[in-house]
Design a protein around this motif. Structure first.
Motif, short mmCIF file in Angstrom:
data_model
loop_
_atom_site.label_atom_id
_atom_site.label_comp_id
_atom_site.label_asym_id
_atom_site.label_seq_id
_atom_site.Cartn_x
_atom_site.Cartn_y
_atom_site.Cartn_z
N ASN A 235 0.83 -1.21 0.00
CA ASN A 235 0.00 0.00 0.00
C ASN A 235 0.86 1.26 0.00
O ASN A 235 0.56 2.23 -0.70
CB ASN A 235 -0.94 -0.01 1.21
CG ASN A 235 -2.02 -1.07 1.06
OD1 ASN A 235 -2.41 -1.42 -0.06
ND2 ASN A 235 -2.49 -1.60 2.18
N THR B 190 1.11 4.07 -2.93
CA THR B 190 0.85 5.47 -2.60
C THR B 190 1.93 6.38 -3.19
O THR B 190 1.64 7.44 -3.73
CB THR B 190 0.81 5.66 -1.07
OG1 THR B 190 -0.21 4.82 -0.54
CG2 THR B 190 0.53 7.11 -0.69
N TYR B 191 3.19 5.94 -3.08
CA TYR B 191 4.29 6.81 -3.50
C TYR B 191 4.71 6.60 -4.95
O TYR B 191 5.43 7.43 -5.50
CB TYR B 191 5.48 6.65 -2.54
CG TYR B 191 5.20 7.28 -1.21
CD1 TYR B 191 5.23 8.68 -1.06
CD2 TYR B 191 4.86 6.52 -0.10
CE1 TYR B 191 4.94 9.28 0.15
CE2 TYR B 191 4.57 7.11 1.12
CZ TYR B 191 4.61 8.49 1.24
OH TYR B 191 4.32 9.09 2.44
N ARG C 23 3.73 7.47 -7.75
CA ARG C 23 2.70 8.41 -8.21
C ARG C 23 2.33 8.21 -9.67
O ARG C 23 1.19 8.43 -10.06
CB ARG C 23 3.18 9.86 -8.03
CG ARG C 23 3.70 10.14 -6.65
CD ARG C 23 2.82 11.07 -5.87
NE ARG C 23 3.39 11.25 -4.55
CZ ARG C 23 2.71 11.52 -3.46
NH1 ARG C 23 1.42 11.66 -3.51
NH2 ARG C 23 3.31 11.68 -2.31
#
Ligand SMILES: [Ca+2]
Ligand SMILES: [Ca+2]
Length: 188
Positions: free
Chosen positions: A94, A98-99, A101
């Motif tokens: 997760n 999230t990072y 992008r």
């Protein structure tokens, strides 16, 4: 990110291929515990994991994760401990998503900076280059899922050791040769 369940896998992104409750209940029947020993070994976990590319999951990362949850030092995890392994990897997945992008399946230098800054690290731009160079096993100038986890584990361990000596928390320590060796032995 788990493979081997007969469901398609994305080429570019780690994909969770099985629902968690099934795995919690019976890792054996889902094929992770290949030799049905009741213990998930390094190689069994490695085969069950995908880093989102067609290369094998980083064996060093697999060892790090197993050793975190292997309470009796038996060289693997039992089914109860595997639940912890599962959650740990899912949490990292997760975070990775999230990072990542641009959804490229890799964490580039800027994304790594965002991630580590988000975790509370304060590092120079130059040092992010050093991190990429160190953990980019695939030589793409960015890091895959497994290497991202490895980068974070190593950074965390080194930082923890440093902090133990940096009692006044000014970011500087003075250590003897043997203290230095002990610090490194804590990590390698
Ligand atoms: Ca086994
Ligand atoms: Ca990316």
């Amino acid at each position: 990110m788990f493979l081997g369940c007969g469901i398609g896998v994305s080429k570019s992104r780690p994909i969770l291929l099985s629902s968690a409750p099934y795995w919690f209940a019976h890792p054996a029947t889902s094929g992770v515990d290949k030799d049905r020993s009741g213990v998930i070994s390094d190689s069994e976990l490695q085969q069950a994991l995908s880093n989102g590319t067609w290369t094998p999951f980083n064996p060093v990362t697999v060892r790090s994760i197993i050793s975190m949850f292997d309470r009796e030092n038996k060289g693997g995890v039992n089914f109860n401990e595997f639940a912890g392994v599962w959650k740990y990897i899912t949490d990292w997945q997760n975070i990775f998503r999230t990072y990542d992008r641009d959804n490229s399946g890799f964490i580039d230098r800027n994304e790594l900076k965002q991630a580590l800054t988000g975790f509370g690290y304060r590092l120079s731009d130059q040092f992010y280059g050093t991190l990429i160079e160190k953990f980019d096993r695939q030589r793409k100038g960015q890091v895959a899922f497994d290497d991202f986890i490895q980068c974070c584990i190593v950074l965390q361990r080194l930082t923890d050791v440093f902090r133990r000596y940096d009692t006044d928390q000014d970011g500087w320590i003075q250590v003897s040769y043997e203290q230095y060796l002990s610090m490194v032995f804590n990590v390698v």
